[in-house]
Each structure stands twice: as C-alpha cells, then as structure tokens.
Design a protein around this motif. Structure first.
Motif, PDB file in Angstrom:
ATOM      1  N   THR A  16       0.829  -1.205   0.000  1.00 54.27           N
ATOM      2  CA  THR A  16       0.000   0.000   0.000  1.00 54.27           C
ATOM      3  C   THR A  16       0.862   1.254   0.000  1.00 54.27           C
ATOM      4  N   TYR A  41      -6.558   0.495  -3.757  1.00 55.59           N
ATOM      5  CA  TYR A  41      -7.203   1.107  -2.591  1.00 55.59           C
ATOM      6  C   TYR A  41      -8.479   0.362  -2.188  1.00 55.59           C
ATOM      7  N   LEU A  87      -9.040  -1.147   1.525  1.00 51.35           N
ATOM      8  CA  LEU A  87     -10.041  -0.551   2.410  1.00 51.35           C
ATOM      9  C   LEU A  87     -11.143  -1.522   2.829  1.00 51.35           C
ATOM     10  N   VAL A 128      -7.214  -2.346   7.997  1.00 56.25           N
ATOM     11  CA  VAL A 128      -7.753  -1.164   8.664  1.00 56.25           C
ATOM     12  C   VAL A 128      -7.222  -1.114  10.093  1.00 56.25           C
ATOM     13  N   THR A 146      -4.535   1.502   6.149  1.00 57.00           N
ATOM     14  CA  THR A 146      -5.455   2.361   5.392  1.00 57.00           C
ATOM     15  C   THR A 146      -5.169   3.843   5.584  1.00 57.00           C
TER      16      THR A 146
END
Length: 204
Positions: free
Chosen positions: A59, A110, A114, A120, A125
C-alpha cells in the motif's frame, strides 16, 4: 541481483499487487505470491515480517506512485497560464494516458485495502487516506484558482475535488464490471467536458 535484494523485493511486491487487485488481500495466499514472484519463503521473510507487513509495504508503494502521478500531471500543466484551462488540461493528462493506466492494472488497490478489516486495524489504510487527501488538496487548489480568476462560485471545492478523484475509482469499477477498459478514457472525457463547461472553457 543487487546485494540488498532490491530486485527480489520489487518482484514480490509486483506479484502481490497484481494478485491483490485481482482477488483481494484475504483471498491472496502467501504461496500464491511466492509462486507468482518465483521466489522462496526464505526470501520473502528476508524482506517482510508477515503477510500484513507485505500489505502495508504494498500500500505504501502504491500510494507513493499514485501521488507521484498526481505530481506529474501538475507539472505537465504548470505552464498553462489560464487557471480554468489548467484544470481542463490536468484532467486531459489522465484522459490521454487512460489506455496506459488500464494496461498497468485492472482496478485500484485502494478498494482491496479498504475492504480488509485486518489492514484497517493495523493502520495501513491511513496511507490511502493521506494519498486521497493529497489529491483533494491539489485539485481543490486548481479549482479555487480557476474560480477566483473567472469570478465563479463553485461551492465546496474540496467536495468537487473529491468528485474528480471518485471519477477515477468509478471508472475502474465500470471497466472491471463490463470487461472493457475503454470506460476509463470515456469517463475522464465526460469529466473534462463538465469541468470545462462549469469553468467557461471553450471547446473543452
């Protein structure tokens, strides 16, 4: 291969990115990543502490590239003197690169990140949020300059800036659901024309 293992690490990240975009994070196993990357568990754990660590690194890299693409487009239009035309030219940068964008990936990482509670929970995130905020800030700045120059009231420029970003995400969804990458260019073209009309740019 460089002694620091850069090539192997990037190969793992490349393989993981493709698999996670296609299948989701939870549905992508470590074995699948290793097979796709052509590497071993030993090599994997040399670079990453766990699958969650891989998710964060993936990420982080994706968000950095996303923001770099934003900066690239801003540089491309920096010399456009008319602020309203600069907004339109900014969107056109991505419209003209739509085929390249879609050939590189079938969707946006993304979304995959998410929707994963474990990512999370470990703060991964937050990287996505910061990237989205960077897009909002820069696009809102473009819009505010255009509105001020032309004496227009665009309302909530942050919300309008988010709409520009959301168009990308919606176009990815449309491309994925229909199996046609052509929607990315089409939707960005619609966005460009709508912004041009709102800003009074002729032949937008």
């Amino acid at each position: 291969m460089p002694r620091d293992g850069t090539i192997n690490r990037e190969r793992i990240l490349d393989a993981a990115q493709h698999l996670v975009i296609e299948n989701g994070f939870a549905a992508t196993s470590l074995d699948q990543v290793l097979t796709a990357a052509g590497t071993s568990k030993g090599a994997f754990f040399h670079h990453f502490d766990s699958k969650l660590d891989l998710g964060r690194a993936l990420t982080e890299r994706y968000a950095a590239a996303d923001v770099a693409q934003l900066r690239w487009a801003l540089e491309q239009v920096a010399d456009v003197e008319d602020p309203a035309e600069r907004v339109v030219a900014f969107v056109r940068c991505f419209e003209e690169a739509a085929e390249e964008i879609m050939s590189a990936q079938s969707s946006c990482l993304y979304v995959a990140v998410l929707t994963e509670q474990q990512l999370v929970g470990n703060g991964t995130t937050d990287l996505v949020t910061r990237a989205i905020e960077a897009w909002r800030e820069e696009i809102a700045r473009l819009l505010e300059a255009a509105a001020q120059d032309r004496g227009l009231d665009l309302g909530d420029t942050d919300a309008l800036a988010d709409h520009v970003f959301v168009t990308f995400e919606g176009a990815f969804l449309l491309c994925r659901s229909t199996g046609s990458p052509a929607h990315m260019r089409a939707q960005l073209g619609v966005l460009r024309r709508l912004l041009g009309a709102a800003l009074g740019v002729r032949a937008a």
